[in-house]
Write a protein that holds these residues in place. Structure first.
Motif, mmCIF file in Angstrom:
data_model
loop_
_atom_site.group_PDB
_atom_site.id
_atom_site.type_symbol
_atom_site.label_atom_id
_atom_site.label_comp_id
_atom_site.label_asym_id
_atom_site.label_seq_id
_atom_site.Cartn_x
_atom_site.Cartn_y
_atom_site.Cartn_z
ATOM 1 N N THR A 199 0.845 -1.192 0.000
ATOM 2 C CA THR A 199 0.000 0.000 0.000
ATOM 3 C C THR A 199 0.882 1.245 0.000
ATOM 4 O OG1 THR A 199 -0.093 0.223 2.410
ATOM 5 C CG2 THR A 199 -1.714 -1.248 1.369
ATOM 6 N N TYR B 145 0.833 3.690 2.054
ATOM 7 C CA TYR B 145 1.299 3.939 3.421
ATOM 8 C C TYR B 145 2.497 3.052 3.764
ATOM 9 C CZ TYR B 145 1.819 3.185 8.375
ATOM 10 O OH TYR B 145 2.368 3.028 9.615
ATOM 11 N N GLU B 146 2.407 1.756 3.431
ATOM 12 C CA GLU B 146 3.514 0.849 3.705
ATOM 13 C C GLU B 146 4.765 1.277 2.945
ATOM 14 O OE1 GLU B 146 0.988 -3.272 4.496
ATOM 15 O OE2 GLU B 146 1.533 -2.673 2.461
ATOM 16 N N ASP C 291 6.302 4.288 4.642
ATOM 17 C CA ASP C 291 6.931 3.888 5.897
ATOM 18 C C ASP C 291 8.278 3.216 5.641
ATOM 19 O OD1 ASP C 291 7.004 3.513 8.717
ATOM 20 O OD2 ASP C 291 6.361 1.437 8.450
ATOM 21 N N ARG D 4 -5.098 4.215 -4.416
ATOM 22 C CA ARG D 4 -4.826 4.318 -2.974
ATOM 23 C C ARG D 4 -3.752 5.376 -2.775
ATOM 24 N NH1 ARG D 4 -4.421 -1.931 -0.917
ATOM 25 N NH2 ARG D 4 -2.817 -2.039 -2.522
ATOM 26 N N ALA E 38 -1.345 7.878 0.288
ATOM 27 C CA ALA E 38 -0.906 8.243 1.632
ATOM 28 C C ALA E 38 -0.261 9.614 1.510
ATOM 29 C CB ALA E 38 0.090 7.221 2.184
ATOM 30 N N ASN E 39 -0.686 10.558 2.342
ATOM 31 C CA ASN E 39 -0.194 11.932 2.232
ATOM 32 C C ASN E 39 0.159 12.476 3.610
ATOM 33 O OD1 ASN E 39 -0.116 14.426 0.243
ATOM 34 N ND2 ASN E 39 -0.918 15.171 2.191
ATOM 35 N N LEU E 40 1.361 13.029 3.710
ATOM 36 C CA LEU E 40 1.794 13.666 4.947
ATOM 37 C C LEU E 40 2.277 15.074 4.624
ATOM 38 C CD1 LEU E 40 2.308 13.069 8.042
ATOM 39 C CD2 LEU E 40 4.716 12.879 7.406
ATOM 40 N N PRO F 97 5.274 8.423 9.698
ATOM 41 C CA PRO F 97 4.440 7.982 8.574
ATOM 42 C C PRO F 97 3.047 7.539 9.014
ATOM 43 C CG PRO F 97 6.659 7.108 8.359
ATOM 44 C CD PRO F 97 6.581 7.742 9.720
ATOM 45 N N SER F 98 2.914 7.089 10.263
ATOM 46 C CA SER F 98 1.600 6.656 10.758
ATOM 47 C C SER F 98 0.596 7.794 10.810
ATOM 48 C CB SER F 98 1.743 6.037 12.151
ATOM 49 O OG SER F 98 2.187 7.004 13.094
ATOM 50 N N ALA G 172 0.180 9.874 8.345
ATOM 51 C CA ALA G 172 -0.239 10.182 6.975
ATOM 52 C C ALA G 172 -1.729 9.918 6.798
ATOM 53 C CB ALA G 172 0.562 9.339 5.986
ATOM 54 N N THR H 244 -4.700 8.577 4.669
ATOM 55 C CA THR H 244 -4.842 7.578 3.620
ATOM 56 C C THR H 244 -6.230 7.693 2.982
ATOM 57 O OG1 THR H 244 -5.614 5.911 5.200
ATOM 58 C CG2 THR H 244 -3.244 5.991 4.744
#
Length: 363
Positions: free
Chosen positions: A168, A170-171, A174, A206, A208-210, A259-260, A262, A264
């Motif tokens: 993913t 996110y993964e 990370d 999919r 993931a944004n930070l 990263p957690s 972020a 999603t």
């Protein structure tokens, strides 16, 4: 870049776990081409990218880039060579990646914006964003956009030979962050990041944004989705950070986000959707309605999908550069500053990077 795919049978969960334990990502530099064509799956994704670094102020500390003969330096130069034009090849403190995923199961791409505040500490902010995007590419190239696919007619022993694992965004973010922390050449720094994957079998996006990089999805000439920015306070985005060894009190107020944290998101894409990932050099200077109008006019002009996405990316970056140099035009950054009770006039000079994806259904 163009990627396409045909639906396939899912691999059972126990075989997936074995494949994950067995397979490790390659770490060699990619020989990514500007465009690649595969016609096997029901979704095609056409990708274009453009970028422009801001002018360096007088007295700027000299930068110490990754060596061109190293893994990250060689990969960086190949990414910058994707666009052949007369514009500057320098992305400034921004960077990006575009990567086909294992067995053409999809495409992953993202943008990162190195935080410039490290310059005063003698750190080149570009190193962090380049290393982060390199490691995103490194992990994404060995992974599947969905569960690993397998021919159901194979026997059990052959099934066990399937390599790779589902990854993913996110993964991926990370894992890439961990890679940056291990990079000795990156002594310190921080960056925002936006990571996206598109599944060529299911059409699933999919993300993931930070921080205040982000993306928007245009559907039927209007904004279908816009990623909200994450910040600690005005003009201080959430960011992944690597502190220097023996940081001490000097960096006690540095933002060190995980990263957690972020945000999603996932959605099913449709034929004709346009996905635009960007750093804040774009979103601080260009309104969403302007972005939609630019893309709509280019799509209406026709041409190949590859030409359309590259023209969109180039035009969006060029327009952002025009806007950031104007002090007479109200900008999104000016409006946000006013909401916070602050005064700022006109555009905000910054590096700007844009990656554009166009979705086509083939079946």
């Amino acid at each position: 870049m163009q990627i396409s795919s045909r639906s396939a049978t899912r691999l059972s969960s126990n075989v997936v776990r074995k494949a994950r334990r067995r397979c490790h990502p390659h770490i060699s530099a990619s020989s990514l081409r500007a465009y690649a064509t595969v016609s096997q799956r029901p979704y095609e994704f056409h990708i274009g990218a453009s970028w422009a670094g801001k002018p360096e102020p007088p007295g700027q500390r000299p930068k110490v880039p990754f060596p061109a003969d190293g893994l990250i330096g060689a990969w960086r130069d190949k990414m910058l060579a994707l666009r052949q034009d007369t514009l500057t090849q320098d992305a400034g403190e921004d960077f990006f990646f575009i990567q086909q995923m294992r067995d053409n199961s999809g495409v992953a791409f993202g943008v990162a914006d190195g935080v410039g505040g490290w310059v005063d500490s003698g750190v080149d902010p570009a190193l962090f964003s380049q290393a982060l995007m390199y490691h995103c590419h490194r992990y994404a190239r060995s992974a599947w956009a969905g569960e690993p696919e397998i021919d159901p007619t194979l026997d059990y022993e052959e099934r066990e030979q399937v390599e790779g694992w589902e990854l993913t965004p996110y993964e991926c973010l990370d894992l890439a962050y961990g890679g940056v922390l291990r990079e000795r050449f990156v002594q310190a720094g921080s960056s925002t990041a936006c990571m996206i994957s598109l599944n060529a079998s299911s059409g699933l996006l999919r993300s993931a944004n930070l921080g205040d990089s982000g993306f928007s999805i245009i559907r039927a000439s209007s904004i279908f989705y816009k990623q909200a920015a994450q910040s600690h306070f005005f003009n201080c985005p959430k960011q992944l950070t690597k502190l220097p060894a023996n940081a001490g009190r000097k960096f006690s107020r540095a933002c060190v986000d995980s990263p957690s944290e972020a945000a999603t998101y996932q959605t099913k894409l449709r034929h004709g959707d346009i996905i635009i990932a960007y750093t804040d050099g774009f979103s601080d200077n260009v309104f969403s309605t302007e972005m939609v109008t630019i893309c709509k006019l280019i799509a209406r002009a026709g041409g190949s999908e590859e030409l359309q996405v590259q023209t969109m990316a180039d035009r969006l970056v060029d327009y952002a550069r025009q806007c950031m140099m104007s002090k007479s035009r109200v900008s999104p950054f000016e409006r946000e500053a006013a909401r916070q009770g602050m005064f700022f006039r006109g555009g905000k000079p910054d590096d700007v990077t844009v990656v554009v994806g166009l979705v086509r259904e083939t079946s």
